[in-house]
Motif scaffolding. Structure first.
Motif, PDB file in Angstrom:
ATOM      1  N   ARG A 142       0.968  -1.207   0.124  1.00 11.96           N
ATOM      2  CA  ARG A 142       0.296   0.236  -0.103  1.00 11.96           C
ATOM      3  C   ARG A 142       0.960   1.222  -0.180  1.00 11.96           C
ATOM      4  O   ARG A 142       1.745   1.337   0.794  1.00 11.96           O
ATOM      5  CB  ARG A 142      -0.913  -0.018   1.116  1.00 11.96           C
ATOM      6  CG  ARG A 142      -1.817   1.116   1.317  1.00 11.96           C
ATOM      7  CD  ARG A 142      -2.909   1.280   2.235  1.00 11.96           C
ATOM      8  NE  ARG A 142      -2.369   1.323   3.728  1.00 11.96           N
ATOM      9  CZ  ARG A 142      -2.162   2.261   4.425  1.00 11.96           C
ATOM     10  NH1 ARG A 142      -2.389   3.639   3.893  1.00 11.96           N
ATOM     11  NH2 ARG A 142      -1.740   2.403   5.581  1.00 11.96           N
ATOM     12  N   ALA A 143       0.757   2.098  -0.953  1.00 15.27           N
ATOM     13  CA  ALA A 143       1.659   3.288  -1.011  1.00 15.27           C
ATOM     14  C   ALA A 143       0.687   4.447  -0.370  1.00 15.27           C
ATOM     15  O   ALA A 143      -0.323   4.356  -0.185  1.00 15.27           O
ATOM     16  CB  ALA A 143       1.687   3.870  -2.454  1.00 15.27           C
ATOM     17  N   GLY A 145      -1.380   5.961  -2.612  1.00 20.57           N
ATOM     18  CA  GLY A 145      -2.657   5.542  -2.231  1.00 20.57           C
ATOM     19  C   GLY A 145      -3.096   4.152  -2.577  1.00 20.57           C
ATOM     20  O   GLY A 145      -4.213   3.561  -2.156  1.00 20.57           O
ATOM     21  N   GLN A 146      -2.571   3.646  -3.694  1.00 19.98           N
ATOM     22  CA  GLN A 146      -3.109   2.317  -4.099  1.00 19.98           C
ATOM     23  C   GLN A 146      -2.526   1.093  -3.717  1.00 19.98           C
ATOM     24  O   GLN A 146      -1.475   1.151  -2.747  1.00 19.98           O
ATOM     25  CB  GLN A 146      -2.514   2.425  -5.757  1.00 19.98           C
ATOM     26  CG  GLN A 146      -3.349   3.086  -6.556  1.00 19.98           C
ATOM     27  CD  GLN A 146      -2.740   2.836  -8.142  1.00 19.98           C
ATOM     28  OE1 GLN A 146      -1.544   2.491  -8.536  1.00 19.98           O
ATOM     29  NE2 GLN A 146      -3.534   3.204  -8.978  1.00 19.98           N
ATOM     30  N   THR A 147      -3.117   0.017  -3.621  1.00 20.96           N
ATOM     31  CA  THR A 147      -2.948  -1.177  -2.962  1.00 20.96           C
ATOM     32  C   THR A 147      -2.646  -2.226  -4.013  1.00 20.96           C
ATOM     33  O   THR A 147      -3.140  -2.123  -5.093  1.00 20.96           O
ATOM     34  CB  THR A 147      -3.944  -1.972  -2.072  1.00 20.96           C
ATOM     35  OG1 THR A 147      -5.132  -2.082  -2.823  1.00 20.96           O
ATOM     36  CG2 THR A 147      -4.080  -0.792  -0.850  1.00 20.96           C
ATOM     37  N   GLY A 148      -1.913  -3.151  -3.795  1.00 18.97           N
ATOM     38  CA  GLY A 148      -1.599  -4.238  -4.820  1.00 18.97           C
ATOM     39  C   GLY A 148      -0.633  -5.589  -4.281  1.00 18.97           C
ATOM     40  O   GLY A 148      -0.593  -5.573  -2.918  1.00 18.97           O
ATOM     41  N   GLN A 154      12.377   9.414   2.300  1.00 21.80           N
ATOM     42  CA  GLN A 154      10.895   9.434   2.330  1.00 21.80           C
ATOM     43  C   GLN A 154      10.078   7.916   2.455  1.00 21.80           C
ATOM     44  O   GLN A 154      10.471   7.061   1.709  1.00 21.80           O
ATOM     45  CB  GLN A 154      10.377  10.135   1.169  1.00 21.80           C
ATOM     46  CG  GLN A 154       8.765  10.409   1.132  1.00 21.80           C
ATOM     47  CD  GLN A 154       8.437  10.974  -0.075  1.00 21.80           C
ATOM     48  OE1 GLN A 154       9.266  11.365  -0.944  1.00 21.80           O
ATOM     49  NE2 GLN A 154       6.916  11.176  -0.052  1.00 21.80           N
ATOM     50  N   THR A 155       9.191   7.880   3.304  1.00 24.22           N
ATOM     51  CA  THR A 155       8.467   6.563   3.472  1.00 24.22           C
ATOM     52  C   THR A 155       7.448   6.592   2.549  1.00 24.22           C
ATOM     53  O   THR A 155       6.678   7.465   2.107  1.00 24.22           O
ATOM     54  CB  THR A 155       7.831   6.373   4.971  1.00 24.22           C
ATOM     55  OG1 THR A 155       8.825   6.516   5.889  1.00 24.22           O
ATOM     56  CG2 THR A 155       7.092   5.249   4.870  1.00 24.22           C
ATOM     57  N   VAL A 156       7.384   5.480   1.532  1.00 22.85           N
ATOM     58  CA  VAL A 156       6.456   5.549   0.421  1.00 22.85           C
ATOM     59  C   VAL A 156       5.477   4.412   0.360  1.00 22.85           C
ATOM     60  O   VAL A 156       4.650   4.607  -0.119  1.00 22.85           O
ATOM     61  CB  VAL A 156       7.056   5.510  -0.807  1.00 22.85           C
ATOM     62  CG1 VAL A 156       7.973   7.024  -1.071  1.00 22.85           C
ATOM     63  CG2 VAL A 156       8.429   4.358  -0.872  1.00 22.85           C
ATOM     64  N   VAL A 157       5.768   3.186   0.922  1.00 23.34           N
ATOM     65  CA  VAL A 157       5.133   2.032   0.840  1.00 23.34           C
ATOM     66  C   VAL A 157       5.241   1.053   2.066  1.00 23.34           C
ATOM     67  O   VAL A 157       6.185   1.057   2.611  1.00 23.34           O
ATOM     68  CB  VAL A 157       5.530   1.062  -0.378  1.00 23.34           C
ATOM     69  CG1 VAL A 157       4.824  -0.043  -0.468  1.00 23.34           C
ATOM     70  CG2 VAL A 157       5.319   1.937  -1.872  1.00 23.34           C
ATOM     71  N   GLY A 158       4.276   0.585   2.461  1.00 26.22           N
ATOM     72  CA  GLY A 158       4.261  -0.258   3.350  1.00 26.22           C
ATOM     73  C   GLY A 158       3.773  -1.779   2.981  1.00 26.22           C
ATOM     74  O   GLY A 158       3.087  -1.691   1.900  1.00 26.22           O
ATOM     75  N   GLY A 159       3.769  -2.838   3.603  1.00 27.18           N
ATOM     76  CA  GLY A 159       3.581  -4.203   3.092  1.00 27.18           C
ATOM     77  C   GLY A 159       3.717  -5.224   4.136  1.00 27.18           C
ATOM     78  O   GLY A 159       4.078  -4.925   5.323  1.00 27.18           O
ATOM     79  N   ARG A 160       2.907  -6.469   3.730  1.00 30.07           N
ATOM     80  CA  ARG A 160       2.849  -7.388   4.650  1.00 30.07           C
ATOM     81  C   ARG A 160       3.363  -8.752   3.870  1.00 30.07           C
ATOM     82  O   ARG A 160       2.849  -8.941   2.833  1.00 30.07           O
ATOM     83  CB  ARG A 160       1.302  -7.652   5.166  1.00 30.07           C
ATOM     84  CG  ARG A 160       1.404  -8.591   6.175  1.00 30.07           C
ATOM     85  CD  ARG A 160      -0.005  -8.482   6.892  1.00 30.07           C
ATOM     86  NE  ARG A 160      -1.035  -8.811   6.217  1.00 30.07           N
ATOM     87  CZ  ARG A 160      -1.549  -9.985   5.975  1.00 30.07           C
ATOM     88  NH1 ARG A 160      -1.235 -11.144   6.751  1.00 30.07           N
ATOM     89  NH2 ARG A 160      -2.645 -10.355   5.084  1.00 30.07           N
TER      90      ARG A 160
END
Length: 621
Positions: free
Chosen positions: A277-278, A315-318, A345-351
């Protein structure tokens, strides 16, 4: 007991450490440099017990932009955040970044403390609070009503304690049956005790005497002692801040970024498959972008491989894969943060959805559907979907354990509620697939009277795993639905088998009689063994010791003697083998045979220790 691990986040110099000191009486700035500069540099830890059954571990995180990596390492494994925003300064860059990071790490609960309210009018404080709530909502966090505080005047501290108590009371019990995982954030030595590491424990309890595995060194270490906030305990529970005194390792071999885990629960991998998720405001990220990944307490360089698009917009997820510059060992379900190196810069998180050593095909609907299942389904349904996805190739208890970050006994328990077959070796296959295989194998073997080898049978069953085939064959053999002869698998045909057995017995009898009549000058075996049936007949006679196999070494060919011929030779030679013994030519003359038969016969008699060679003669052994 309700136990909450709370990360204290916010911009630098907004009063986080002062607020923690007011709540707990503990000063979390322990380094001389922190006291000199008046800002937090390292993670700080404090504990507060609000009720006999409500305990909160507070992790005070640095607010300066230079220490965002430290903040993220402290945020992994926490349950909620205490967001501190100074009323006189309002929302600042690290306020926004810390909130984004909290959302990217999967956190959903927050308590808001507006600090330094004594420096502004109430209306300004309320405006700052409203802005903070909007940012938290955008990041997916649900916050309690903001608390107005002025820590130096002890204003609002009791209200904040009540808010924290409410947050802790809503903490759900942690799921049982997980796998212990501890990302190390500090490593040091204590005189007289040896190496000590600290971490936030997750997954499962850890006790003194346990064996853990140290990654990425893949070394087994033993836990000498366990401490929770300075007090020695027998066992630490998931969610607690722990210090472990370790055996079988040197302090110099330990450092932040390593991790401890339950033995054999992880594997090293340079590919991580993740949901992404961005954050709002992130720049577009193209497939192949180079980023920094902060995972656990480690930081590595990665290349982003988008699986469902060419560009990831704000704001997109994928779904994506990370190709890591170095192999990592992490459990499924672990959250991570991706950052640009320059400007930081923090841009994306993930699991993490899956670890492995392979690239996945991009834009593949079946692959994306499987990843959606791994991302969205509850654990029991996820296990069922994964078994169905594996099909006749099957999967294993260990693979399912890693895919769900659950101990194998818990996976076994969940599998009992699903229509699956679990073998003793830990193989798991859907019952429907196994039933189809059990039905298909006999129909494949039926046209082949001579049977099929396992390899040919496997090639006739595309997609079937070798271990699954072996399990199915074991069942069919156990129930007598198929039989095995030599390397061939076949359908039992009782009437044909009985007729064949009679024919083989009659043929064996004829072959035996032919060789018995020939005595010590038997015919060439090739004239007797002309097909599969005659070969089986000869093998039966050899197994029953009716025939004896010898070798003509000069021509590298076998000779078959009847056992009666061997006994006749022994009887004739017994009185002739007294010292000095006989030469080969003399033995051949005595038996009335040529050297062609005599030498292989003597080799056999030497092997059974009837004769012994002395120079060029044979004597009794």
């Amino acid at each position: 007991m309700n136990h909450l691990v709370l990360g204290v986040i916010g911009h630098v110099d907004h009063g986080k450490t002062t607020l923690v000191r007011a709540l707990t009486g503990e000063d979390t700035d322990r380094l001389p440099e922190e006291k000199q500069r008046g800002i937090s540099i390292a993670l700080g830890f404090a504990q507060m017990q609000l009720e006999p059954d409500i305990v909160i571990d507070l992790i005070d995180m640095p607010g300066h932009e230079r220490f965002v990596r430290t903040m993220i390492s402290g945020a992994t494994g926490i349950d909620a955040v205490l967001l501190v925003v100074a009323a006189n300064e309002g929302i600042k860059p690290q306020t926004i970044e810390h909130i984004d990071i909290a959302g990217l790490l999967g956190l959903r609960r927050a308590v808001v403390a507006i600090s330094k309210t004594d420096l502004v009018v109430p209306e300004q404080a309320r405006q700052v609070a409203d802005e903070a709530l909007q940012l938290l909502t955008r990041a997916g966090l649900d916050a309690l009503p903001p608390v107005m505080t002025a820590a130096l005047q002890d204003h609002g501290i009791d209200d904040l304690r009540r808010a924290l108590k409410t947050c802790a009371a809503r903490q759900l019990p942690r799921a049982a049956g997980g796998l212990a995982f501890l990302p190390i954030d500090r490593a040091f030595s204590i005189t007289g005790h040896g190496p000590v590491v600290t971490a936030t424990l997750r997954g499962a309890a850890v006790a003194a005497g346990d064996t853990l595995e140290l990654w990425p060194l893949r070394r087994k270490v033993r836990v000498r002692a366990v401490q929770v906030h300075g007090a020695q305990v027998a066992t630490a529970s998931p969610g607690q801040r722990v210090a472990l005194n370790l055996r079988d390792i040197e302090t110099s071999d330990l450092h932040r970024g390593m991790a401890l885990a339950a033995p054999d629960s992880l594997d090293l991998s340079d590919w991580l498959t993740i949901s992404v998720r961005a954050v709002a405001g992130a720049p577009p990220l193209k497939n192949g972008a180079r980023l920094q990944a902060l995972l656990g307490t480690a930081e590595i360089n990665i290349r982003l491989r988008l699986l469902d698009r060419e560009v990831l917009e704000a704001g997109q997820t994928g779904f994506a894969q990370l190709h890591c510059a170095e192999a990592v060992a992490l459990p499924v379900g672990e959250h991570l943060v991706l950052r640009l190196a320059s400007p930081p810069q923090t841009v994306v998180g993930g699991r993490i959805l899956e670890t492995g050593m392979r690239r996945l095909r991009r834009h593949s609907p079946p692959i994306l559907q499987r990843l959606e299942d791994l991302h969205a389904l509850p654990t029991p349904e996820k296990i069922g979907a994964e078994v169905r996805h594996a099909g006749p190739a099957g999967t294993t208890l260990r693979q399912l354990s890693q895919l769900c970050a659950l101990a194998m006994p818990r996976v076994t328990e969940l599998l009992q509620t699903l229509p699956v077959v679990v073998t003793r070796s830990g193989l798991v296959v859907a019952k429907l697939d196994m039933d189809k295989l059990l039905s298909r194998i006999p129909s494949l073997l039926a046209p082949h009277k001579a049977g099929l080898s396992r390899a040919k049978l496997l090639s006739a069953l595309p997609g079937t795993g070798a271990a699954v085939l072996d399990a199915a064959l074991g069942r069919l053999l156990g129930h007598g639905l198929i039989i095995e002869r030599g390397s061939g698998l076949m359908i039992p045909r009782p009437d044909e088998d009985r007729a064949q057995a009679r024919n083989e017995a009659e043929l064996a009898s004829r072959i035996a009689e032919t060789l018995r009549s020939a005595g010590l000058a038997p015919p060439n075996p090739n004239t007797l063994v002309t097909d599969v049936t005659s070969k089986r007949a000869v093998d039966r006679l050899l197994s029953a010791a009716v025939l004896v196999r010898a070798v003509d070494r000069a021509k590298d060919k076998e000779i078959l003697f009847h056992r009666d011929a061997i006994e006749d030779a022994r009887r004739l030679l017994t009185p002739l083998l007294e010292p000095p013994g006989l030469r080969v030519s003399e033995i051949a003359a005595a038996l009335g045979i040529s050297r062609k038969y005599c030498i292989p016969l003597l080799d056999h008699l030497d092997n059974i220790r009837f004769t012994q060679r002395v120079d060029d003669r044979r004597v009794h052994a």
